[in-house]
Write an enzyme that holds these catalytic residues in place. Structure first.
Site, short mmCIF file in Angstrom:
data_model
loop_
_atom_site.label_atom_id
_atom_site.label_comp_id
_atom_site.label_asym_id
_atom_site.label_seq_id
_atom_site.Cartn_x
_atom_site.Cartn_y
_atom_site.Cartn_z
N ASP A 39 0.85 -1.19 0.00
CA ASP A 39 0.00 0.00 0.00
C ASP A 39 0.89 1.24 0.00
O ASP A 39 1.90 1.31 0.68
CB ASP A 39 -0.92 -0.02 1.23
CG ASP A 39 -2.08 0.94 1.09
OD1 ASP A 39 -3.22 0.47 0.95
OD2 ASP A 39 -1.85 2.17 1.12
N GLY A 85 -15.46 3.08 3.93
CA GLY A 85 -14.27 3.83 3.51
C GLY A 85 -13.61 3.32 2.26
O GLY A 85 -12.43 3.60 2.02
N HIS A 126 -10.37 -5.34 -3.35
CA HIS A 126 -9.03 -5.65 -2.86
C HIS A 126 -9.11 -6.04 -1.40
O HIS A 126 -9.96 -5.54 -0.66
CB HIS A 126 -8.07 -4.47 -3.05
CG HIS A 126 -8.60 -3.18 -2.52
ND1 HIS A 126 -9.50 -2.42 -3.23
CD2 HIS A 126 -8.39 -2.53 -1.36
CE1 HIS A 126 -9.82 -1.35 -2.52
NE2 HIS A 126 -9.17 -1.40 -1.37
P1 5GP Z 1 -9.73 1.29 0.24
O1 5GP Z 1 -9.76 2.64 0.91
O2 5GP Z 1 -10.45 1.35 -1.07
O3 5GP Z 1 -10.14 0.16 1.12
O4 5GP Z 1 -8.19 1.01 -0.05
C1 5GP Z 1 -7.49 1.61 -1.11
C2 5GP Z 1 -6.03 1.57 -0.73
O5 5GP Z 1 -5.28 1.80 -1.90
C3 5GP Z 1 -5.63 2.64 0.28
O6 5GP Z 1 -5.10 2.01 1.44
C4 5GP Z 1 -4.59 3.47 -0.46
O7 5GP Z 1 -3.54 3.90 0.36
C5 5GP Z 1 -4.13 2.53 -1.55
N1 5GP Z 1 -3.68 3.18 -2.77
C6 5GP Z 1 -4.31 4.19 -3.43
N2 5GP Z 1 -3.61 4.54 -4.52
C7 5GP Z 1 -2.53 3.71 -4.57
C8 5GP Z 1 -1.44 3.58 -5.49
O8 5GP Z 1 -1.32 4.29 -6.49
N3 5GP Z 1 -0.51 2.64 -5.21
C9 5GP Z 1 -0.60 1.83 -4.11
N4 5GP Z 1 0.37 0.94 -3.93
N5 5GP Z 1 -1.61 1.92 -3.23
C10 5GP Z 1 -2.57 2.85 -3.46
#
Ligand code: 5GP
Ligand code: ZN
Length: 113
Positions: A31, A92, A99
């Site tokens: 992440d 969130g 994922h």
């Molecule tokens: P969600 O909030 O949808 O459960 O998780 C999305 C995750 O993707 C977040 O923890 C965020 O930090 C991560 N994330 C967003 N953009 C990128 C990126 O460009 N590269 C990586 N490696 N992680 C990302």
């Protein structure tokens, strides 16, 4: 694979992100904003927007078993770790390509925020 989906672009290799683990069905990478010493995202190669949109039990199961394998390889399996799938707004979810978060390497509070 939508052109404008961030994780589809990572899966395709359009955005160069090192994979810590991959199988024919999924990839895993760190992440960008880690919430624990180990914070890996396990992502299916196929575009599915969220758990609510998922219909393939094998694909969702694959993500969990991939996370368990990564946890063993990263040395946190015995200590413990958490897997989390945020689904839609109140949980969130910010990236709408399903994922599984794998978090470990520190004591994790419960209940989550
Ligand atoms: P969600 O909030 O949808 O459960 O998780 C999305 C995750 O993707 C977040 O923890 C965020 O930090 C991560 N994330 C967003 N953009 C990128 C990126 O460009 N590269 C990586 N490696 N992680 C990302
Ligand atoms: Zn996608």
């Amino acid at each position: 694979m939508p052109d404008d989906c961030l994780f589809c672009r990572i899966v395709r290799g359009d955005i160069p992100v090192p994979f810590v683990y991959e199988t024919p069905q999924c990839v895993a990478f760190r992440d960008i904003n880690p919430q624990a010493p180990l914070h890996v995202l396990v992502v299916p190669r196929e575009h599915v927007a969220s758990l609510d949109a998922a219909r393939d039990p094998a694909l969702i199961g694959e993500l969990s078993l991939a996370a368990a394998e990564i946890a063993r390889r990263e040395g946190v399996a015995e200590r413990g770790y958490r897997t989390v799938m945020n689904t839609n707004a109140e949980a969130g979810q910010t990236v709408f390509h399903v994922h599984l978060h794998l978090l470990g390497g520190r004591a994790l509070g419960w209940p989550p925020g």
